[in-house]
Motif scaffolding. Structure first.
Motif, PDB file in Angstrom:
ATOM      1  N   LYS A 122     -63.396   4.110 -30.973  1.00 22.16           N
ATOM      2  CA  LYS A 122     -62.714   4.381 -32.037  1.00 22.16           C
ATOM      3  C   LYS A 122     -61.840   4.946 -32.117  1.00 22.16           C
ATOM      4  N   GLU A 123     -60.659   5.236 -31.141  1.00 24.54           N
ATOM      5  CA  GLU A 123     -59.082   5.626 -30.263  1.00 24.54           C
ATOM      6  C   GLU A 123     -58.060   3.716 -30.289  1.00 24.54           C
ATOM      7  N   SER A 124     -59.252   3.123 -29.751  1.00 20.69           N
ATOM      8  CA  SER A 124     -58.636   1.155 -29.578  1.00 20.69           C
ATOM      9  C   SER A 124     -58.177   1.326 -30.432  1.00 20.69           C
ATOM     10  N   LEU A 125     -59.206   0.904 -31.916  1.00 22.85           N
ATOM     11  CA  LEU A 125     -59.874   0.473 -33.085  1.00 22.85           C
ATOM     12  C   LEU A 125     -58.169   0.942 -34.014  1.00 22.85           C
ATOM     13  N   ALA A 126     -58.302   2.172 -33.700  1.00 28.78           N
ATOM     14  CA  ALA A 126     -57.135   2.752 -34.619  1.00 28.78           C
ATOM     15  C   ALA A 126     -55.726   2.803 -33.698  1.00 28.78           C
ATOM     16  N   GLN A 127     -55.300   2.547 -33.077  1.00 29.70           N
ATOM     17  CA  GLN A 127     -54.047   2.202 -32.355  1.00 29.70           C
ATOM     18  C   GLN A 127     -53.565   0.805 -33.386  1.00 29.70           C
ATOM     19  N   TYR A 128     -55.426  -0.020 -32.849  1.00 28.56           N
ATOM     20  CA  TYR A 128     -54.259  -1.208 -33.205  1.00 28.56           C
ATOM     21  C   TYR A 128     -54.447  -1.265 -34.663  1.00 28.56           C
ATOM     22  N   ARG A 129     -54.764  -1.386 -35.368  1.00 24.07           N
ATOM     23  CA  ARG A 129     -54.700  -0.423 -37.185  1.00 24.07           C
ATOM     24  C   ARG A 129     -52.280  -0.386 -37.117  1.00 24.07           C
ATOM     25  N   LYS A 130     -52.528   0.535 -36.616  1.00 27.24           N
ATOM     26  CA  LYS A 130     -51.287   0.765 -36.774  1.00 27.24           C
ATOM     27  C   LYS A 130     -50.203  -0.232 -36.236  1.00 27.24           C
ATOM     28  N   GLY A 131     -50.597  -1.361 -35.338  1.00 25.54           N
ATOM     29  CA  GLY A 131     -50.219  -2.541 -35.025  1.00 25.54           C
ATOM     30  C   GLY A 131     -49.567  -2.037 -33.733  1.00 25.54           C
ATOM     31  N   HIS A 132     -50.603  -1.295 -32.708  1.00 24.31           N
ATOM     32  CA  HIS A 132     -50.073  -0.656 -31.575  1.00 24.31           C
ATOM     33  C   HIS A 132     -51.227  -1.722 -30.557  1.00 24.31           C
ATOM     34  N   GLN A 133     -51.033  -2.820 -30.399  1.00 21.48           N
ATOM     35  CA  GLN A 133     -51.794  -4.089 -29.763  1.00 21.48           C
ATOM     36  C   GLN A 133     -51.741  -3.692 -28.307  1.00 21.48           C
TER      37      GLN A 133
END
Length: 146
Positions: free
Chosen positions: A52-63
């Protein structure tokens, strides 16, 4: 791109098989010893939180950060805390499926795939982890029986 995904899945499967051979005894010890039981639910919850944290980071553009979180969930938690080896003793199909989903998510993130394609994969992994938890905690019939 497809060749890279296939190769990554192949590496994970081969590595998983080697880990199975070397970790099977360790997993049996972990599952049969009352003092050294693998805290299955705790590990799975930690993995789910990481996803879930990974997805949140991805949404913020932190691929890259998101991809690293998923990799850490696989190597440090799923594999590192013995869940993979324990699952392999119950169902090699379940273990391989989970590894494949992890690899797919990492590959999708690496290529910058839109989050709308990554979210369902993360949800599928979370669902399968829940099924794996039930499989490991109960010794009933399951969809992954080998």
């Amino acid at each position: 791109m497809l060749k890279k995904i296939v190769f990554l899945v192949f590496l994970i499967v081969v590595y998983g098989y080697l880990a199975l051979i070397s970790g099977e005894t360790r997993a049996r010890t972990l599952s049969s010893s009352s003092t050294n039981k693998v805290p299955i639910k705790d590990i799975v919850q930690e993995i789910k939180g990481s996803l879930k944290e990974s997805l949140a980071q991805y949404r913020k553009g932190h691929q890259q950060r998101a991809k690293n979180i998923v990799s850490g969930a696989y190597f440090d938690l799923f594999e590192g805390k013995g869940l993979e080896a324990l699952l392999a003793t119950k169902s090699s199909r379940a273990k391989i499926e989970l590894e494949s989903i992890f690899a797919r998510i990492i590959s999708l993130m690496r290529t910058g795939t839109h989050q709308d394609q990554i979210e369902p994969e993360i949800q599928r992994l979370i669902t399968r982890l829940g099924e794996a938890t039930k499989l490991l905690e109960k010794r009933e019939s399951n969809p992954w029986t080998t």
